[in-house]
Design a protein around this motif. Structure first.
Motif, PDB file in Angstrom:
ATOM      1  N   THR A  39       0.811  -1.060   0.119  1.00  0.00           N
ATOM      2  CA  THR A  39       0.052  -0.081   0.082  1.00  0.00           C
ATOM      3  C   THR A  39       0.870   1.233   0.199  1.00  0.00           C
ATOM      4  OG1 THR A  39      -0.195   0.002   2.575  1.00  0.00           O
ATOM      5  CG2 THR A  39      -1.956  -1.006   1.349  1.00  0.00           C
ATOM      6  N   THR A  40       0.346   2.281  -0.607  1.00  0.00           N
ATOM      7  CA  THR A  40       1.082   3.526  -0.611  1.00  0.00           C
ATOM      8  C   THR A  40       0.133   4.725   0.317  1.00  0.00           C
ATOM      9  OG1 THR A  40       1.842   3.103  -2.683  1.00  0.00           O
ATOM     10  CG2 THR A  40       2.026   5.430  -2.343  1.00  0.00           C
ATOM     11  N   VAL A  41       1.024   5.411   1.131  1.00  0.00           N
ATOM     12  CA  VAL A  41       0.600   6.488   1.935  1.00  0.00           C
ATOM     13  C   VAL A  41       1.149   7.699   1.179  1.00  0.00           C
ATOM     14  CG1 VAL A  41      -0.141   5.045   3.886  1.00  0.00           C
ATOM     15  CG2 VAL A  41       1.996   6.162   3.665  1.00  0.00           C
ATOM     16  N   SER A  42       0.598   8.957   1.435  1.00  0.00           N
ATOM     17  CA  SER A  42       1.377  10.139   0.922  1.00  0.00           C
ATOM     18  C   SER A  42       1.061  11.199   2.013  1.00  0.00           C
ATOM     19  CB  SER A  42       0.990  10.352  -0.555  1.00  0.00           C
ATOM     20  OG  SER A  42      -0.499  10.580  -0.513  1.00  0.00           O
ATOM     21  N   SER A  43       1.969  12.336   1.919  1.00  0.00           N
ATOM     22  CA  SER A  43       1.790  13.454   2.562  1.00  0.00           C
ATOM     23  C   SER A  43       2.213  14.628   1.842  1.00  0.00           C
ATOM     24  CB  SER A  43       2.591  13.401   3.831  1.00  0.00           C
ATOM     25  OG  SER A  43       2.472  14.567   4.550  1.00  0.00           O
ATOM     26  N   ASP A  44       1.599  15.709   1.857  1.00  0.00           N
ATOM     27  CA  ASP A  44       2.083  16.882   0.776  1.00  0.00           C
ATOM     28  C   ASP A  44       2.591  17.737   1.849  1.00  0.00           C
ATOM     29  OD1 ASP A  44      -0.414  17.642   2.371  1.00  0.00           O
ATOM     30  OD2 ASP A  44      -1.463  18.505   0.596  1.00  0.00           O
ATOM     31  N   ARG A  45       2.871  17.548   2.965  1.00  0.00           N
ATOM     32  CA  ARG A  45       3.472  18.612   3.898  1.00  0.00           C
ATOM     33  C   ARG A  45       5.066  18.924   3.427  1.00  0.00           C
ATOM     34  NH1 ARG A  45       1.742  18.021   9.678  1.00  0.00           N
ATOM     35  NH2 ARG A  45       3.817  19.343   9.956  1.00  0.00           N
ATOM     36  N   PHE A  46       5.525  20.016   3.567  1.00  0.00           N
ATOM     37  CA  PHE A  46       6.904  20.423   3.174  1.00  0.00           C
ATOM     38  C   PHE A  46       7.871  19.688   3.888  1.00  0.00           C
ATOM     39  CE2 PHE A  46       6.219  22.916   7.041  1.00  0.00           C
ATOM     40  CZ  PHE A  46       7.611  22.854   7.362  1.00  0.00           C
ATOM     41  N   ARG A  47       7.730  18.924   4.830  1.00  0.00           N
ATOM     42  CA  ARG A  47       8.634  18.111   5.665  1.00  0.00           C
ATOM     43  C   ARG A  47       8.010  17.058   6.237  1.00  0.00           C
ATOM     44  NH1 ARG A  47      13.725  20.402   8.258  1.00  0.00           N
ATOM     45  NH2 ARG A  47      14.307  20.661   5.865  1.00  0.00           N
ATOM     46  N   VAL A  48       8.167  16.002   6.159  1.00  0.00           N
ATOM     47  CA  VAL A  48       7.733  14.687   6.991  1.00  0.00           C
ATOM     48  C   VAL A  48       8.658  13.952   7.617  1.00  0.00           C
ATOM     49  CG1 VAL A  48       5.804  14.445   5.170  1.00  0.00           C
ATOM     50  CG2 VAL A  48       7.925  13.066   5.080  1.00  0.00           C
ATOM     51  N   ALA A  49       8.486  13.397   8.825  1.00  0.00           N
ATOM     52  CA  ALA A  49       9.114  12.690   9.966  1.00  0.00           C
ATOM     53  C   ALA A  49       8.607  11.176   9.644  1.00  0.00           C
ATOM     54  CB  ALA A  49       9.254  12.986  11.112  1.00  0.00           C
ATOM     55  N   LEU A  50       9.750  10.414   9.130  1.00  0.00           N
ATOM     56  CA  LEU A  50       9.182   8.850   8.936  1.00  0.00           C
ATOM     57  C   LEU A  50       9.993   8.151  10.122  1.00  0.00           C
ATOM     58  CD1 LEU A  50      10.216   8.569   5.027  1.00  0.00           C
ATOM     59  CD2 LEU A  50       7.919   8.553   6.238  1.00  0.00           C
ATOM     60  N   CYS A  51       9.011   7.299  10.878  1.00  0.00           N
ATOM     61  CA  CYS A  51       9.388   6.400  12.098  1.00  0.00           C
ATOM     62  C   CYS A  51      10.255   5.320  11.634  1.00  0.00           C
ATOM     63  CB  CYS A  51       7.921   5.897  12.535  1.00  0.00           C
ATOM     64  SG  CYS A  51       8.341   4.772  14.090  1.00  0.00           S
ATOM     65  N   THR A  52      11.527   5.303  12.679  1.00  0.00           N
ATOM     66  CA  THR A  52      12.229   4.264  12.245  1.00  0.00           C
ATOM     67  C   THR A  52      12.354   3.304  13.499  1.00  0.00           C
ATOM     68  OG1 THR A  52      14.063   5.719  13.388  1.00  0.00           O
ATOM     69  CG2 THR A  52      13.759   5.630  11.100  1.00  0.00           C
ATOM     70  N   CYS A  53      11.466   3.642  14.632  1.00  0.00           N
ATOM     71  CA  CYS A  53      11.478   2.894  15.657  1.00  0.00           C
ATOM     72  C   CYS A  53      10.386   1.904  15.779  1.00  0.00           C
ATOM     73  CB  CYS A  53      11.642   3.331  17.118  1.00  0.00           C
ATOM     74  SG  CYS A  53      10.182   4.403  17.338  1.00  0.00           S
ATOM     75  N   ARG A  54       9.234   2.018  14.964  1.00  0.00           N
ATOM     76  CA  ARG A  54       7.872   1.317  14.880  1.00  0.00           C
ATOM     77  C   ARG A  54       7.267   1.521  15.789  1.00  0.00           C
ATOM     78  NH1 ARG A  54       7.019  -2.003  10.491  1.00  0.00           N
ATOM     79  NH2 ARG A  54       8.776  -2.027   9.120  1.00  0.00           N
ATOM     80  N   ARG A  55       7.414   2.407  16.922  1.00  0.00           N
ATOM     81  CA  ARG A  55       6.409   2.628  18.088  1.00  0.00           C
ATOM     82  C   ARG A  55       5.206   3.647  17.895  1.00  0.00           C
ATOM     83  NH1 ARG A  55      11.263   3.910  22.073  1.00  0.00           N
ATOM     84  NH2 ARG A  55      12.331   1.828  22.118  1.00  0.00           N
ATOM     85  N   SER A  56       5.452   4.420  16.688  1.00  0.00           N
ATOM     86  CA  SER A  56       4.084   5.171  16.228  1.00  0.00           C
ATOM     87  C   SER A  56       3.023   4.680  16.147  1.00  0.00           C
ATOM     88  CB  SER A  56       4.827   5.998  15.330  1.00  0.00           C
ATOM     89  OG  SER A  56       3.897   6.854  14.562  1.00  0.00           O
ATOM     90  N   ARG A  57       2.094   5.266  16.730  1.00  0.00           N
ATOM     91  CA  ARG A  57       0.781   4.851  16.265  1.00  0.00           C
ATOM     92  C   ARG A  57       0.177   5.414  14.902  1.00  0.00           C
ATOM     93  NH1 ARG A  57      -0.509   6.733  22.212  1.00  0.00           N
ATOM     94  NH2 ARG A  57      -0.216   4.733  23.412  1.00  0.00           N
ATOM     95  N   ARG A  58       0.946   6.079  14.352  1.00  0.00           N
ATOM     96  CA  ARG A  58       0.574   6.842  12.913  1.00  0.00           C
ATOM     97  C   ARG A  58       1.642   6.220  11.953  1.00  0.00           C
ATOM     98  NH1 ARG A  58       1.259  12.520  12.830  1.00  0.00           N
ATOM     99  NH2 ARG A  58      -0.010  12.243  11.210  1.00  0.00           N
ATOM    100  N   TYR A  59       2.223   5.256  12.038  1.00  0.00           N
ATOM    101  CA  TYR A  59       3.175   4.594  11.426  1.00  0.00           C
ATOM    102  C   TYR A  59       2.993   4.594   9.823  1.00  0.00           C
ATOM    103  CZ  TYR A  59       6.803   1.575   9.648  1.00  0.00           C
ATOM    104  OH  TYR A  59       8.160   1.204   8.873  1.00  0.00           O
ATOM    105  N   PRO A  60       3.514   5.218   8.956  1.00  0.00           N
ATOM    106  CA  PRO A  60       5.052   5.270   9.024  1.00  0.00           C
ATOM    107  C   PRO A  60       5.392   6.493   9.453  1.00  0.00           C
ATOM    108  CG  PRO A  60       4.464   5.591   6.692  1.00  0.00           C
ATOM    109  CD  PRO A  60       2.997   5.027   7.508  1.00  0.00           C
TER     110      PRO A  60
END
Length: 70
Positions: A39-60
């Protein structure tokens, strides 16, 4: 000259990516992220933070869950 790019063929500038020690990967947006299941998710924000620890409830996307110690 035949080797010069035309206005429609100019290369896209590279994305800026910042690695954070024990934190997210910061990517200049907009971005599309392909997940493991295809699946593909997208964001049009000027900068995004991608989770690397996999603890995020909003992963990725990072929600700063890496800051909490369990």
């Amino acid at each position: 000259m035949p080797n010069e790019p035309s206005d429609t063929q100019r290369p896209t500038p590279p994305r800026h990516v910042s690695m954070q020690r024990q934190g997210p990967i910061l990517v200049d947006g907009p971005v599309e992220v392909e997940l493991e299941d295809g699946t593909t998710v997208s964001s049009d924000r000027f900068r995004v933070a991608l989770c690397t620890c996999r603890r995020s409830r909003r992963y990725p996307w990072c929600d700063t869950s890496h800051r909490r110690r369990a």
